[in-house]
Motif scaffolding. Structure first.
Motif, short mmCIF file in Angstrom:
data_model
loop_
_atom_site.label_atom_id
_atom_site.label_comp_id
_atom_site.label_asym_id
_atom_site.label_seq_id
_atom_site.Cartn_x
_atom_site.Cartn_y
_atom_site.Cartn_z
N UNK A 255 5.21 -1.58 -5.33
CA UNK A 255 3.80 -1.42 -5.03
C UNK A 255 3.54 -0.16 -4.19
N UNK A 256 2.35 0.39 -4.33
CA UNK A 256 2.00 1.58 -3.54
C UNK A 256 1.58 1.09 -2.15
N UNK A 257 2.40 1.42 -1.18
CA UNK A 257 2.15 0.88 0.15
C UNK A 257 2.61 1.88 1.21
N UNK A 258 1.89 1.98 2.35
CA UNK A 258 2.35 2.88 3.42
C UNK A 258 3.67 2.42 4.03
N UNK A 259 4.10 1.21 3.70
CA UNK A 259 5.43 0.77 4.17
C UNK A 259 6.54 1.52 3.44
N UNK A 260 6.19 2.07 2.26
CA UNK A 260 7.11 2.95 1.50
C UNK A 260 6.32 4.22 1.22
N UNK A 261 6.31 5.17 2.17
CA UNK A 261 5.41 6.33 2.03
C UNK A 261 5.54 7.06 0.69
N UNK A 262 6.77 7.16 0.16
CA UNK A 262 6.97 7.87 -1.10
C UNK A 262 6.32 7.18 -2.29
N UNK A 263 5.93 5.93 -2.14
CA UNK A 263 5.30 5.21 -3.26
C UNK A 263 3.95 5.81 -3.63
N UNK A 264 3.35 6.57 -2.71
CA UNK A 264 2.05 7.20 -3.00
C UNK A 264 2.19 8.21 -4.14
N UNK A 265 3.41 8.69 -4.37
CA UNK A 265 3.62 9.68 -5.43
C UNK A 265 3.25 9.13 -6.80
N UNK A 266 3.23 7.82 -6.93
CA UNK A 266 2.82 7.21 -8.21
C UNK A 266 1.39 7.59 -8.57
#
Ligand code: GLP
Length: 244
Positions: A213-224
C-alpha cells in the motif's frame, strides 16, 4: 513503472548508468538529481568510465543532491559533499559551480531548507532523479512517519538508519542524528525517477515500495504514483517478487 532485473550489482549499475547516460545525451544541460550510499557507487563508476572514453560530456549538466548530514563539513569524509566529489564529480568534467548539495554546516534548519528548495526551483526542477532505497523504505532521508514531508526539511534519523549507516563511521556515536533532505514533493516533481536497489537486505523494502500500500510508513511507496519511474534491481533485491 518499468522494472529491470539485473543479475547482480555490476549489471544493475551498468543498466542504471545507461538510463542516466541517455538523459545526458538527449539533454546535455539537464538537471540530474543525485543520491549517495553504496547503491549508486557502481553507477557513478560506469559513468566515469564512459566519460573518460570520451562518450559522455557533463560540461553543461547541473546537479541537485538529495540530502546531507546536518553538522558535517564538506571536508568530513562522511559528508555527502565529500562522497559526491570523490565518487563522481572529481572524475568527470562537471563545473562544480553547477553542483548543489544541502549545506550541512548551516545550523539554521529553516533557512537552509528554504534556501535549498529555492536552489532546486531556480534550476527549473529535476529532469532525472536517481534514488537508492533505505532498508526501512526511506528515499533520500525521508524516514517512515505519519505523513509525507513535502519540501526540504531537517529530519531526525531513525535508530535503524543510524544503525545501517554506522558502517561508514568510526563508531555509532559518530553518526549524525539529523540530516537535511529533499522532501517527497520535490522528489515526486522530478520528470523521471531511477531507483537502484541491490541486495537481499533491501528485498522487503523494495517489495513494500512496489507491491504494498502507498503509505508514509514506507516512503518509497509513493513512487507508485509517479508516471515515469524506472527501477533497476538485482536478483537478490527482487527475491520476494514471486507473487507481486
Ligand atoms: C542513506 C541515504 C539514501 C540511500 C540509503 C541507502 O541513508 N540518505 O539516499 O538511498 O541510505 O543506502 P545504501 O545504498 O548504502 O544502502
Amino acid at each position: 513503472m518499468r522494472l529491470y532485473k539485473a543479475m547482480d550489482y555490476q549489471e544493475m549499475s551498468r543498466k542504471a548508468a545507461h538510463v542516466i547516460s541517455a538523459q545526458v545525451i538527449l539533454k546535455p544541460d539537464c538537471v540530474l538529481g543525485l543520491a549517495t550510499g553504496s547503491s549508486p557507487i557502481g553507477t557513478y563508476k560506469q559513468l566515469i568510465q564512459w566519460h573518460q572514453k570520451g562518450e559522455l560530456d557533463f560540461s553543461q549538466v547541473k546537479t541537485a543532491n538529495l540530502d546531507e548530514y546536518k553538522g558535517l563539513t564538506r571536508d568530513n569524509d562522511q559528508s555527502y559533499y565529500y562522497f559526491m566529489y570523490h565518487n563522481f564529480f572529481k572524475d568527470i568534467n562537471i563545473d562544480m559551480a553547477n553542483t548543489n548539495i544541502p549545506d550541512g554546516t548551516n545550523p539554521d534548519s529553516a533557512a537552509e531548507c528554504a534556501r535549498y528548495d529555492k536552489v532546486v526551483s531556480d534550476l527549473g526542477g529535476v529532469d532525472l532523479q536517481l534514488l537508492g532505497l533505505g532498508r526501512n523504505g526511506h528515499i533520500g532521508f525521508n524516514e517512515p512517519g505519519d505523513a509525507f514531508a513535502k519540501g526540504t526539511h531537517c529530519i531526525n534519523l531513525q535508530p535503524s538508519t543510524i544503525d545501517a549507516n554506522k558502517r561508514f563511521f568510526a563508531s555509532i556515536d559518530d553518526v549524525p542524528k539529523q540530516a537535511y533532505t529533499m522532501g517527497i514533493k520535490t522528489i515526486m516533481q522530478a520528470k523521471k525517477i531511477l531507483l537502484v536497489v541491490s541486495g537481499e537486505d533491501k528485498a522487503k523494502a523494495l517489495y513494500d515500495c512496489i507491491c504494498g500500500p502507498i503509505t508514509p510508513q514506507v516512503p518509497g511507496s509513493i513512487l507508485q504514483l509517479h508516471s515515469d519511474v524506472t527501477v533497476v534491481a538485482d536478483a537478490a533485491a527482487l527475491s520476494l517478487f514471486g507473487d507481486c
